[in-house]
Design an enzyme around this catalytic site. Structure first.
Site, mmCIF file in Angstrom:
data_model
loop_
_atom_site.group_PDB
_atom_site.id
_atom_site.type_symbol
_atom_site.label_atom_id
_atom_site.label_comp_id
_atom_site.label_asym_id
_atom_site.label_seq_id
_atom_site.Cartn_x
_atom_site.Cartn_y
_atom_site.Cartn_z
ATOM 1 N N HIS A 7 0.997 -1.116 -0.060
ATOM 2 C CA HIS A 7 -0.019 0.028 -0.248
ATOM 3 C C HIS A 7 0.935 1.175 -0.005
ATOM 4 O O HIS A 7 2.057 1.254 0.314
ATOM 5 C CB HIS A 7 -0.918 0.013 1.149
ATOM 6 C CG HIS A 7 -0.253 0.225 2.562
ATOM 7 N ND1 HIS A 7 -0.002 -0.942 3.343
ATOM 8 C CD2 HIS A 7 0.176 0.932 3.203
ATOM 9 C CE1 HIS A 7 0.597 -0.784 4.578
ATOM 10 N NE2 HIS A 7 0.612 0.394 4.655
ATOM 11 N N HIS A 79 4.182 7.134 3.795
ATOM 12 C CA HIS A 79 4.941 6.023 3.601
ATOM 13 C C HIS A 79 4.403 5.235 2.497
ATOM 14 O O HIS A 79 3.253 5.162 1.967
ATOM 15 C CB HIS A 79 5.020 5.011 4.842
ATOM 16 C CG HIS A 79 3.849 4.555 5.522
ATOM 17 N ND1 HIS A 79 3.152 5.068 6.430
ATOM 18 C CD2 HIS A 79 3.422 3.216 5.308
ATOM 19 C CE1 HIS A 79 2.051 4.153 6.653
ATOM 20 N NE2 HIS A 79 2.130 3.118 6.036
ATOM 21 N N GLU A 130 7.662 1.069 5.147
ATOM 22 C CA GLU A 130 7.167 -0.076 6.043
ATOM 23 C C GLU A 130 7.348 -1.582 5.165
ATOM 24 O O GLU A 130 7.085 -1.659 4.079
ATOM 25 C CB GLU A 130 5.583 0.205 6.106
ATOM 26 C CG GLU A 130 4.863 -0.733 6.950
ATOM 27 C CD GLU A 130 3.345 -0.393 7.297
ATOM 28 O OE1 GLU A 130 2.724 0.317 6.506
ATOM 29 O OE2 GLU A 130 2.639 -1.139 8.012
HETATM 30 CO CO CO Z 1 1.191 1.370 6.182
#
Ligand code: CO
Length: 134
Positions: A7, A79, A130
């Site tokens: 994502h 992020h 991440e």
């Molecule tokens: Co995230």
């Protein structure tokens, strides 16, 4: 090591307005808002054919995205999340290469119920990364 883009997370000052944009203007499939008190954010997930968008709104007084929104009043990309097969192996390999892992360096359970880690943006082209175990 790096796998699929899981994502892209966008910090927003106003979740309701952000959901309107994605749902009505862009015609996306938008989840309900889920408060994540452990992470200091409320999240909404938007399913796209090839990845997801994670909308993040601050929750509580000590939200980790509060200072980001102070610097980026209209919101912005916060992020990106890449999948890895083995988060411990990925962490150890990256640490060996000199990358900094944020926090205590141990994986936490993220918003999808899977182990995650964050990597220092200065080590990844200015982008907070991440990692999520598949
Ligand atoms: Co995230």
């Amino acid at each position: 090591m790096i796998g699929r883009l899981n994502h892209v997370a966008i910090a927003v000052p106003d979740m309701k307005a952000a959901v309107e944009i994605y749902k009505n203007a862009l015609g996306a499939q938008v989840s309900d808002a889920v408060p994540q008190p452990d992470h200091g954010v409320t999240t909404v997930f938007i399913e796209l054919p090839n990845t997801k968008i994670e909308l993040l709104e601050p929750l509580g007084d000590a939200s980790p995205i509060a200072s980001f929104l102070e610097r980026n009043g209209a919101g912005g990309i916060h992020h990106i999340c890449y999948e890895v097969d083995d988060i411990i192996a990925a962490r150890d390999q990256l640490k060996q290469a000199g990358a900094r892992v944020l926090g205590d360096g141990e994986p936490k359970i993220g918003a999808h119920g899977k182990p995650i880690l964050f990597l220092h943006p200065k080590d990844f082209c200015g982008t907070l990364v991440e990692l999520e175990e598949r």
